[in-house]
Design an enzyme around this catalytic site. Structure first.
Site, PDB file in Angstrom:
ATOM      1  N   GLU A   1     -50.300 -12.313  -2.496  1.00 43.72           N
ATOM      2  CA  GLU A   1     -49.100 -13.017  -2.960  1.00 43.72           C
ATOM      3  C   GLU A   1     -49.430 -14.373  -3.580  1.00 43.72           C
ATOM      4  O   GLU A   1     -50.053 -15.219  -2.933  1.00 43.72           O
ATOM      5  CB  GLU A   1     -48.127 -13.220  -1.784  1.00 43.72           C
ATOM      6  CG  GLU A   1     -46.794 -13.772  -2.255  1.00 43.72           C
ATOM      7  CD  GLU A   1     -45.734 -13.839  -1.151  1.00 43.72           C
ATOM      8  OE1 GLU A   1     -45.877 -13.150  -0.134  1.00 43.72           O
ATOM      9  OE2 GLU A   1     -44.773 -14.600  -1.346  1.00 43.72           O
TER      10      GLU A   1
ATOM     11  N   LYS B   1     -41.058 -14.329   7.878  1.00 42.78           N
ATOM     12  CA  LYS B   1     -41.929 -13.721   6.855  1.00 42.78           C
ATOM     13  C   LYS B   1     -42.815 -14.807   6.245  1.00 42.78           C
ATOM     14  O   LYS B   1     -44.005 -14.599   6.005  1.00 42.78           O
ATOM     15  CB  LYS B   1     -41.081 -13.034   5.780  1.00 42.78           C
ATOM     16  CG  LYS B   1     -41.871 -12.148   4.829  1.00 42.78           C
ATOM     17  CD  LYS B   1     -42.434 -12.901   3.646  1.00 42.78           C
ATOM     18  CE  LYS B   1     -43.255 -11.993   2.741  1.00 42.78           C
ATOM     19  NZ  LYS B   1     -43.868 -12.715   1.625  1.00 42.78           N
TER      20      LYS B   1
ATOM     21  N   ASP C   1     -56.427  -6.823  13.763  1.00 47.91           N
ATOM     22  CA  ASP C   1     -55.372  -5.828  13.586  1.00 47.91           C
ATOM     23  C   ASP C   1     -54.039  -6.556  13.353  1.00 47.91           C
ATOM     24  O   ASP C   1     -53.412  -7.030  14.301  1.00 47.91           O
ATOM     25  CB  ASP C   1     -55.338  -4.968  14.863  1.00 47.91           C
ATOM     26  CG  ASP C   1     -54.329  -3.834  14.792  1.00 47.91           C
ATOM     27  OD1 ASP C   1     -53.382  -3.934  13.998  1.00 47.91           O
ATOM     28  OD2 ASP C   1     -54.488  -2.864  15.564  1.00 47.91           O
TER      29      ASP C   1
ATOM     30  N   HIS D   1     -43.650 -21.164  -7.236  1.00 52.05           N
ATOM     31  CA  HIS D   1     -43.997 -19.752  -7.437  1.00 52.05           C
ATOM     32  C   HIS D   1     -44.227 -19.423  -8.901  1.00 52.05           C
ATOM     33  O   HIS D   1     -45.031 -18.583  -9.231  1.00 52.05           O
ATOM     34  CB  HIS D   1     -42.826 -18.867  -6.960  1.00 52.05           C
ATOM     35  CG  HIS D   1     -42.975 -18.439  -5.533  1.00 52.05           C
ATOM     36  ND1 HIS D   1     -43.192 -17.151  -5.179  1.00 52.05           N
ATOM     37  CD2 HIS D   1     -42.950 -19.140  -4.391  1.00 52.05           C
ATOM     38  CE1 HIS D   1     -43.280 -17.057  -3.871  1.00 52.05           C
ATOM     39  NE2 HIS D   1     -43.135 -18.263  -3.364  1.00 52.05           N
TER      40      HIS D   1
HETATM   41  P1  NDP Z   1     -63.420  -2.251  20.874  1.00 56.58           P
HETATM   42  O1  NDP Z   1     -63.188  -0.867  21.305  1.00 56.58           O
HETATM   43  O2  NDP Z   1     -64.264  -2.433  19.686  1.00 56.58           O
HETATM   44  O3  NDP Z   1     -63.982  -2.996  22.155  1.00 56.58           O
HETATM   45  C1  NDP Z   1     -64.470  -4.243  22.154  1.00 56.58           C
HETATM   46  C2  NDP Z   1     -65.858  -4.124  22.720  1.00 56.58           C
HETATM   47  O4  NDP Z   1     -66.626  -5.236  22.295  1.00 56.58           O
HETATM   48  C3  NDP Z   1     -65.869  -4.216  24.224  1.00 56.58           C
HETATM   49  O5  NDP Z   1     -65.571  -2.995  24.816  1.00 56.58           O
HETATM   50  C4  NDP Z   1     -67.281  -4.686  24.502  1.00 56.58           C
HETATM   51  O6  NDP Z   1     -68.097  -3.546  24.646  1.00 56.58           O
HETATM   52  C5  NDP Z   1     -67.683  -5.390  23.211  1.00 56.58           C
HETATM   53  N1  NDP Z   1     -67.901  -6.821  23.450  1.00 56.58           N
HETATM   54  C6  NDP Z   1     -68.993  -7.511  23.052  1.00 56.58           C
HETATM   55  N2  NDP Z   1     -68.885  -8.798  23.405  1.00 56.58           N
HETATM   56  C7  NDP Z   1     -67.723  -8.929  24.060  1.00 56.58           C
HETATM   57  C8  NDP Z   1     -67.053 -10.032  24.669  1.00 56.58           C
HETATM   58  N3  NDP Z   1     -67.605 -11.246  24.706  1.00 56.58           N
HETATM   59  N4  NDP Z   1     -65.851  -9.841  25.222  1.00 56.58           N
HETATM   60  C9  NDP Z   1     -65.270  -8.630  25.185  1.00 56.58           C
HETATM   61  N5  NDP Z   1     -65.850  -7.541  24.642  1.00 56.58           N
HETATM   62  C10 NDP Z   1     -67.078  -7.679  24.079  1.00 56.58           C
HETATM   63  O7  NDP Z   1     -62.100  -3.040  20.611  1.00 56.58           O
HETATM   64  P2  NDP Z   1     -60.873  -3.316  21.558  1.00 56.58           P
HETATM   65  O8  NDP Z   1     -60.910  -2.653  22.879  1.00 56.58           O
HETATM   66  O9  NDP Z   1     -60.759  -4.771  21.544  1.00 56.58           O
HETATM   67  O10 NDP Z   1     -59.719  -2.631  20.736  1.00 56.58           O
HETATM   68  C11 NDP Z   1     -59.360  -3.144  19.488  1.00 56.58           C
HETATM   69  C12 NDP Z   1     -59.270  -2.019  18.490  1.00 56.58           C
HETATM   70  O11 NDP Z   1     -58.353  -1.039  18.937  1.00 56.58           O
HETATM   71  C13 NDP Z   1     -58.732  -2.507  17.176  1.00 56.58           C
HETATM   72  O12 NDP Z   1     -59.493  -1.925  16.145  1.00 56.58           O
HETATM   73  C14 NDP Z   1     -57.297  -1.973  17.140  1.00 56.58           C
HETATM   74  O13 NDP Z   1     -56.886  -1.772  15.808  1.00 56.58           O
HETATM   75  C15 NDP Z   1     -57.435  -0.686  17.890  1.00 56.58           C
HETATM   76  N6  NDP Z   1     -56.265  -0.111  18.539  1.00 56.58           N
HETATM   77  C16 NDP Z   1     -55.073  -0.769  18.662  1.00 56.58           C
HETATM   78  C17 NDP Z   1     -54.001  -0.221  19.324  1.00 56.58           C
HETATM   79  C18 NDP Z   1     -52.742  -1.011  19.485  1.00 56.58           C
HETATM   80  O14 NDP Z   1     -52.698  -2.137  19.061  1.00 56.58           O
HETATM   81  N7  NDP Z   1     -51.697  -0.453  20.075  1.00 56.58           N
HETATM   82  C19 NDP Z   1     -54.110   1.144  19.912  1.00 56.58           C
HETATM   83  C20 NDP Z   1     -55.413   1.718  19.778  1.00 56.58           C
HETATM   84  C21 NDP Z   1     -56.453   1.120  19.106  1.00 56.58           C
HETATM   85  P3  NDP Z   1     -69.411  -3.572  25.545  1.00 56.58           P
HETATM   86  O15 NDP Z   1     -69.131  -4.472  26.684  1.00 56.58           O
HETATM   87  O16 NDP Z   1     -69.593  -2.175  25.925  1.00 56.58           O
HETATM   88  O17 NDP Z   1     -70.470  -4.131  24.633  1.00 56.58           O
END
Ligand code: NDP
Length: 426
Positions: free
Chosen positions: A79, A262, A278, A377
């Site tokens: 935009e 908005k 997200d 704008h």
């Molecule tokens: P991820 O599944 O990518 O999980 C984040 C991972 O990052 C953790 O599990 C952890 O894995 C790793 N990690 C590394 N460093 C850290 C830290 N310091 N703190 C926390 N985690 C760390 O993402 P999210 O669980 O955050 O989920 C977000 C995603 O899910 C987005 O892409 C979103 O679009 C999507 N989503 C959204 C929904 C909704 O909004 N309703 C529904 C379903 C999906 P490890 O410890 O194993 O290294």
């Protein structure tokens, strides 16, 4: 080298400034210059039925002051005038000390809806008796977040009913540390779901994260000395008074509140997208929060203190964003954004996003109650029209200028002006 006159520089010069200020590495500076963005093969593994990547303009709001620290904020938006408005507002607010932010908590909530519960009293006392056990099951489902110092920390419940149905809804709160936590929560919720069904002698309808992130609230505020709004103090007072009125108007009228909010999301979404987060999750959380008083309201509050000549702005928003996870590590442009931001942790990023939302809101309200929204704008809209009509990069400025002087600023005039310009050159 500084940001002075940043908007007048060429794209190459702007990248040079970011590099010289150590906001980006040589490698990222090269990638920006060459416009190397999301790798097509990576993209193919991110979503389904992939055919290519899709580009949007990537800009910078320089020198926004948040908690006494200066930041440059990357913004991704299609935009016109959004980045210019945010830059202008941030500059005015920085002169008055910038933004202050507060984060009370940063946890996510998930829920399991139980139905056909035979005995609610027994079911709820079972949940309470087994509280620690349920938390343990949840944490065993995602041990890595516990190792990082987070994990499931609270279970509560609520009975929700209408004439036809009665649910026992169980809420799980999780400290997700640097993640947004959707997958972490969903793993944990699905793990405790069968135990809850057993304990409560009921059925689980679903187990899912809630996007209403009321345990991830961020407040951003600013106190603007009105001489920074306009040198003409009487005019500045008038604008400040009207901004307060505009914020009241947005609390009363959902038609206005939708547009007011908005405008806030013009800034918020642009940074949320640039940071690889997200934006649907952020939008869902904040718009739900806007209804917390029973009707959809404007999310910001502005108050003009006539005695001190200060205009105070404040906004509180749920900000479920992350510094890791999701697509953050996959997209090259996102990595560049995080570098420009100084690789902030999730709390800092949430603060910056919220402050930018308030800056954007100030810019929109200031324009609306003074010169009107169209003045700012039109120049950029004229550029878009020139491009749409087929103007080459080198003729966009001149066609846009002529368009603004023309009686009818539309596509047809733009095409005509391009034709005239070509004939003149011949
Ligand atoms: P991820 O599944 O990518 O999980 C984040 C991972 O990052 C953790 O599990 C952890 O894995 C790793 N990690 C590394 N460093 C850290 C830290 N310091 N703190 C926390 N985690 C760390 O993402 P999210 O669980 O955050 O989920 C977000 C995603 O899910 C987005 O892409 C979103 O679009 C999507 N989503 C959204 C929904 C909704 O909004 N309703 C529904 C379903 C999906 P490890 O410890 O194993 O290294």
């Amino acid at each position: 080298m500084t940001f002075t006159g940043f908007y007048k520089k060429t794209r190459k010069e702007r990248i040079e400034i970011l590099k010289n200020l150590n906001l980006i590495s040589d490698e990222h500076s090269h990638e920006l210059l060459e416009n190397i963005t999301l790798d097509v093969d990576v993209a193919g593994n991110m979503t389904e039925n992939h055919i290519a990547t899709f580009a949007l303009p990537f800009g910078i709001v320089p020198q926004i002051l948040v908690n006494n620290k200066e930041y440059s904020l990357p913004m991704v938006t299609e935009e016109p005038s959004v980045v210019a408005a945010a830059s202008n507002a941030s500059k005015i607010i920085a002169k008055s000390g910038g933004f202050e932010t507060k984060i009370l908590d940063r946890k996510m909530i998930g829920q399991i809806a139980l139905y056909d519960v035979e005995n609610f009293e027994q079911a709820t006392s079972k949940i309470e008796e087994n509280n620690l056990y349920l938390l343990q099951i949840a944490n065993e489902a995602h041990p890595s977040i516990v190792k990082r110092g987070g994990g499931a920390c609270d279970i509560s419940w609520k009975i929700l009913e209408d004439d036809e149905v009665k649910f026992l809804v169980v809420y799980l709160t999780v400290d997700v540390k640097e993640a947004m936590g959707a997958n972490i929560l969903n793993n944990m919720l699905e793990a405790i779901k069968p135990y809850l069904e057993n304990l409560t002698n009921s059925y689980a309808l679903m187990a899912i994260l809630s996007n209403y992130a009321t345990k991830s609230l961020v407040t951003a505020s600013c106190k603007i000395k009105i001489q920074h709004i306009d040198k003409d103090i009487e005019k500045a007072k008038e604008i400040a008074k009207k901004i307060e009125l505009a914020s009241k108007f947005a609390k009363l009228d959902p038609y206005r509140a939708a547009t007011h909010n908005k405008g806030i999301f013009n800034g918020i979404d642009a940074l949320v997208i640039a940071s690889g987060n997200d934006w649907r999750a952020v939008e869902a959380a904040c718009h739900t929060y806007a209804t917390r008083n029973g009707t959809y309201e404007g999310l910001s509050t502005w108050i003009f203190n006539k005695n001190e000549n200060i205009l105070s702005g404040e906004i509180t928003l749920p900000m479920p964003i992350a510094s890791v996870g999701g697509s953050i590590g996959l997209n090259n442009s996102v990595k560049i954004s995080h570098e420009i931001l100084g690789n902030p942790d999730a709390k800092t990023l949430a603060s910056l996003i919220t402050a930018l939302g308030l800056a954007q809101n100030f810019a929109a309200l200031k324009a609306l109650v003074s010169v009107g929204i169209q003045q700012g704008h039109m120049k950029l809209h004229a550029k878009s029209l020139a491009l749409l009509a087929g103007a080459k990069a080198e003729e966009v400025e001149i066609i846009a200028e002529k368009l603004q002087e023309s009686k009818h600023m539309n596509l047809e005039t733009a095409k005509l002006l391009i034709k005239e310009n070509k004939e003149k050159i011949k």
